[in-house]
Design an enzyme around this catalytic site. Structure first.
Site, PDB file in Angstrom:
ATOM      1  N   CYS A   1       0.965  -1.264   0.064  1.00 52.98           N
ATOM      2  CA  CYS A   1      -0.027  -0.054  -0.076  1.00 52.98           C
ATOM      3  C   CYS A   1       0.861   1.347  -0.080  1.00 52.98           C
ATOM      4  O   CYS A   1       0.563   2.298  -0.597  1.00 52.98           O
ATOM      5  CB  CYS A   1      -0.959   0.110   1.258  1.00 52.98           C
ATOM      6  SG  CYS A   1      -1.824   1.735   1.088  1.00 52.98           S
TER       7      CYS A   1
ATOM      8  N   CYS B   1      -6.202  -1.878   6.942  1.00 58.11           N
ATOM      9  CA  CYS B   1      -6.928  -0.929   7.089  1.00 58.11           C
ATOM     10  C   CYS B   1      -8.136  -1.070   6.252  1.00 58.11           C
ATOM     11  O   CYS B   1      -9.305  -0.682   6.483  1.00 58.11           O
ATOM     12  CB  CYS B   1      -6.330   0.459   7.116  1.00 58.11           C
ATOM     13  SG  CYS B   1      -5.485   0.804   5.442  1.00 58.11           S
TER      14      CYS B   1
END
Length: 266
Positions: free
Chosen positions: A7, A103
């Site tokens: 990410c 997340c």
């Protein structure tokens, strides 16, 4: 793979970073607990001052060009100091529990998330001698060193101590489990990587440094060799549950040098 590392590399410090530059901004800023500094034309990634929250492990694959144009305001602070500042400013999240997990999948059980994309392919769980001691739901739902969720217990002629995943046999679709947190089959001293990524060039191809094979781990002393696109690491002490596919990150003192994806262990 490690989604946090991917990410940062592909989204925050590539797509988002490039978008910010295209809109005319000079810098981006993130809440990572790390620091950076530029000296003699080179930008270095440094650990955050809060050793318990340092996130340099997740940023080893970020390009130095992006690091040079990023501000890390939390790098000089501890989490306790950040909470005090947040409380003083009246932020409702000042007392919120630390976030864990991934997340972008939200608050849900990870196996349930995987089940939407991976089919269950049950197989046998074997002990180190090849005896069947249980059954698994599918190899992708387990990781090396895992203790919880194995469904093994109360076996005849077995000592009363926890079982841990020591290996995955992809060809035969079996898990190998052993008893004891520090069983020899859980330990490794050597590893090599693929997809080597260094933040800055390193002149010495063999040196003594430190490395970690997971985020929460303390830095471990080791001998490091850089060979083409590979890191070869020999730890001075055996390491538990080193996992191919995860990342090893190398350091010199507080400077993060880079890392790679673990390929082979021994």
């Amino acid at each position: 793979p490690n989604p946090d590392i991917l990410c940062n590399k592909e989204i925050k410090f590539d797509c988002f970073f490039n978008y910010a530059l295209e809109q005319g901004y000079d810098f981006i800023s993130t809440g990572h607990y790390v620091r950076n500094k530029t000296s003699r034309g080179l930008t270095y990634l440094l650990k955050g001052k809060d050793n318990k929250k340092d996130q340099s492990y997740f940023l080893y694959s970020v390009k130095k060009e992006a690091l040079a144009k990023t501000i890390f305001p939390l790098g000089q602070l501890t989490k306790t100091q950040v909470r005090k500042i947040a409380k003083k400013e009246g932020l409702v999240t000042s007392e919120k529990k630390d976030s864990t997990g991934i997340c972008f999948i939200g608050e849900r059980p990870f196996p349930a998330f995987l089940s939407k994309y991976l089919s269950h392919n049950p197989g046998e769980i074997l002990d180190e001698l090849g005896n069947k001691i249980g059954e698994h739901k599918g190899l992708p739902f387990y990781t090396l060193g895992q203790r919880q969720g194995l469904g093994i217990g109360g076996l005849k002629n077995s000592k009363n101590s926890p079982w841990y995943i020591a290996n995955k046999d992809l060809i035969n679709n079996t898990l190998i489990a052993v008893q004891g947190n520090n069983h020899p089959l859980l330990m490794s001293c050597k590893l090599d990587t693929r997809n080597l990524q260094l933040i800055n060039p390193i002149k010495d191809k063999k040196f003594i440094g430190k490395a970690k094979v997971r985020y929460r781990q303390e830095d471990q002393e080791c001998k490091i060799q850089i060979k083409k696109n590979t890191l070869k690491i020999n730890f001075l002490k055996p390491q538990r549950a080193v996992t191919p596919g995860q990342s090893v990150v190398i350091y010199q003192d507080e400077i993060c040098l880079g890392g790679g994806e673990i390929q082979n262990i021994s």
